[in-house]
Design an enzyme around this catalytic site. Sequence first.
Site, PDB file in Angstrom:
ATOM      1  N   GLU A 227       0.981  -1.265   0.089  1.00 27.61           N
ATOM      2  CA  GLU A 227       0.134   0.030  -0.231  1.00 27.61           C
ATOM      3  C   GLU A 227       0.873   1.203  -0.038  1.00 27.61           C
ATOM      4  OE1 GLU A 227      -3.125   0.561  -0.399  1.00 27.61           O
ATOM      5  OE2 GLU A 227      -3.713  -1.635  -0.625  1.00 27.61           O
TER       6      GLU A 227
ATOM      7  N   TYR B   5      -6.098   6.805   4.822  1.00 26.20           N
ATOM      8  CA  TYR B   5      -6.282   5.773   3.907  1.00 26.20           C
ATOM      9  C   TYR B   5      -5.665   4.331   3.956  1.00 26.20           C
ATOM     10  CZ  TYR B   5      -5.279   3.001  -0.436  1.00 26.20           C
ATOM     11  OH  TYR B   5      -5.148   2.199  -1.048  1.00 26.20           O
TER      12      TYR B   5
ATOM     13  N   ASP C 138      -9.267   5.465  -1.964  1.00 28.66           N
ATOM     14  CA  ASP C 138      -8.140   5.951  -2.933  1.00 28.66           C
ATOM     15  C   ASP C 138      -8.485   6.806  -4.072  1.00 28.66           C
ATOM     16  OD1 ASP C 138      -8.956   3.603  -4.371  1.00 28.66           O
ATOM     17  OD2 ASP C 138      -6.987   3.669  -5.140  1.00 28.66           O
TER      18      ASP C 138
ATOM     19  N   CYS D 158     -12.904   2.271 -15.284  1.00 21.42           N
ATOM     20  CA  CYS D 158     -13.186   3.703 -15.071  1.00 21.42           C
ATOM     21  C   CYS D 158     -11.970   4.569 -14.900  1.00 21.42           C
ATOM     22  CB  CYS D 158     -14.120   3.905 -14.058  1.00 21.42           C
ATOM     23  SG  CYS D 158     -15.294   5.526 -13.738  1.00 21.42           S
TER      24      CYS D 158
ATOM     25  N   CYS E 151     -17.070   2.730 -20.398  1.00 22.59           N
ATOM     26  CA  CYS E 151     -18.439   2.591 -20.015  1.00 22.59           C
ATOM     27  C   CYS E 151     -18.908   0.989 -20.681  1.00 22.59           C
ATOM     28  CB  CYS E 151     -19.231   3.687 -20.127  1.00 22.59           C
ATOM     29  SG  CYS E 151     -18.529   5.163 -19.316  1.00 22.59           S
TER      30      CYS E 151
ATOM     31  N   CYS F 202     -18.347  -1.598 -18.381  1.00 23.27           N
ATOM     32  CA  CYS F 202     -18.535  -1.399 -16.979  1.00 23.27           C
ATOM     33  C   CYS F 202     -19.841  -2.151 -16.245  1.00 23.27           C
ATOM     34  CB  CYS F 202     -18.627   0.033 -16.458  1.00 23.27           C
ATOM     35  SG  CYS F 202     -18.921   0.539 -14.916  1.00 23.27           S
TER      36      CYS F 202
ATOM     37  N   CYS G  10     -24.932   4.278 -13.384  1.00 26.14           N
ATOM     38  CA  CYS G  10     -23.896   5.434 -13.316  1.00 26.14           C
ATOM     39  C   CYS G  10     -24.730   6.775 -13.687  1.00 26.14           C
ATOM     40  CB  CYS G  10     -22.957   5.320 -14.269  1.00 26.14           C
ATOM     41  SG  CYS G  10     -21.649   6.474 -14.528  1.00 26.14           S
TER      42      CYS G  10
HETATM   43  S1  SF4 Z   1     -20.153   3.789 -16.543  1.00 24.18           S
HETATM   44 FE1  SF4 Z   1     -19.788   5.235 -14.968  1.00 24.18          FE
HETATM   45  S2  SF4 Z   1     -18.863   3.965 -13.300  1.00 24.18           S
HETATM   46 FE2  SF4 Z   1     -18.557   2.627 -15.191  1.00 24.18          FE
HETATM   47  S3  SF4 Z   1     -16.811   3.324 -16.496  1.00 24.18           S
HETATM   48 FE3  SF4 Z   1     -18.206   4.558 -17.050  1.00 24.18          FE
HETATM   49  S4  SF4 Z   1     -18.143   6.624 -15.963  1.00 24.18           S
HETATM   50 FE4  SF4 Z   1     -17.082   4.837 -14.682  1.00 24.18          FE
END
Ligand code: SF4
Length: 297
Positions: free
Chosen positions: A38, A121, A139, A193, A200, A203, A209
């Site tokens: 870390e 943290y 983080d 992200c 996205c 994701c 989101c």
């Molecule tokens: S959908 Fe939202 S959380 Fe997922 S990668 Fe795109 S911006 Fe990031």
Amino acid sequence: MGHTWLVLFELLAWYSRHARPLPWREPGTSPWAVLVCEVMSQQTPVSRVLPAWREWMERWPGPPEMAAASPAEVILAWGKLGYPRRALRLRQCAVAITEGNAGELPRERDALLALPGIGPYTADAIIAFAYHRRSTVLDTNIRRVLSRLHGAAFPPAHLRKDEVARAQALVPEEDELAWQWNAALMELGALVCTSRSPDCPACPLADRCAWLAAGRPESPAPRKAQAYAGTHRQARGRIMAALRTAHRPLPRGRLLADSGLPESRFAPALDSLVADGLCGRTADGYSLPPAARAPGN
Ligand code: SF4
């Protein structure tokens, strides 16, 4: 974004498929090894942390071994990871743990925070990734993901209470799920992200989101890291590089020449290294700090 089992399930499923096989994630990694990772990872990319972490773990598998090393040895082994004060702090931490806690890293947040070099943290990361207990790890990667889920492209420059409260509310109650939630969000921020080009379509949280739903509106990007060339940090790095390769104390003039710096940059950088305990000064000149001159000794 409200927390639902479906979100959690999708995120953890993504993590189990895509997480990088990093050695500190293997079962049996000691809490001390997690701490070293870390601290190294805070300002250094994983690719450079990997070989250094392996070397450190082989050489100093636990706090007692590191506590017995000299400041000069740990600075030398830190090599070019940057911000070498982190190496000295790790050693100070190892000394404190060895003397005050029988060589074991504490499990409780307050006791962790009382150690040299461990801030909120790091304490939360140790609770999650070393002890697999519930904590809220914040983080830069996790903060960015959560901020986007909440509708903003980037989190505020400094942690705010409402941001912490929102993040805490999302962490599952059960220890086992909580630490995996932190690990998966962090990996999602590192791999999908990302700061400049979030992917996205890949994701698992895209349905939840708010920033994506709003059409990814532009917002001022966080301040770029200061260019390295010409900085005080670069001057310190040059001097440290000269000290690391010297076999005996270097007179000031020799160190100035070896650093390749003009006097106007050399002098303040050298003073700051001496003040930080990273550079020792004797009648013969300057060198890495001997044990007797280490801060905290
Ligand atoms: S959908 Fe939202 S959380 Fe997922 S990668 Fe795109 S911006 Fe990031």
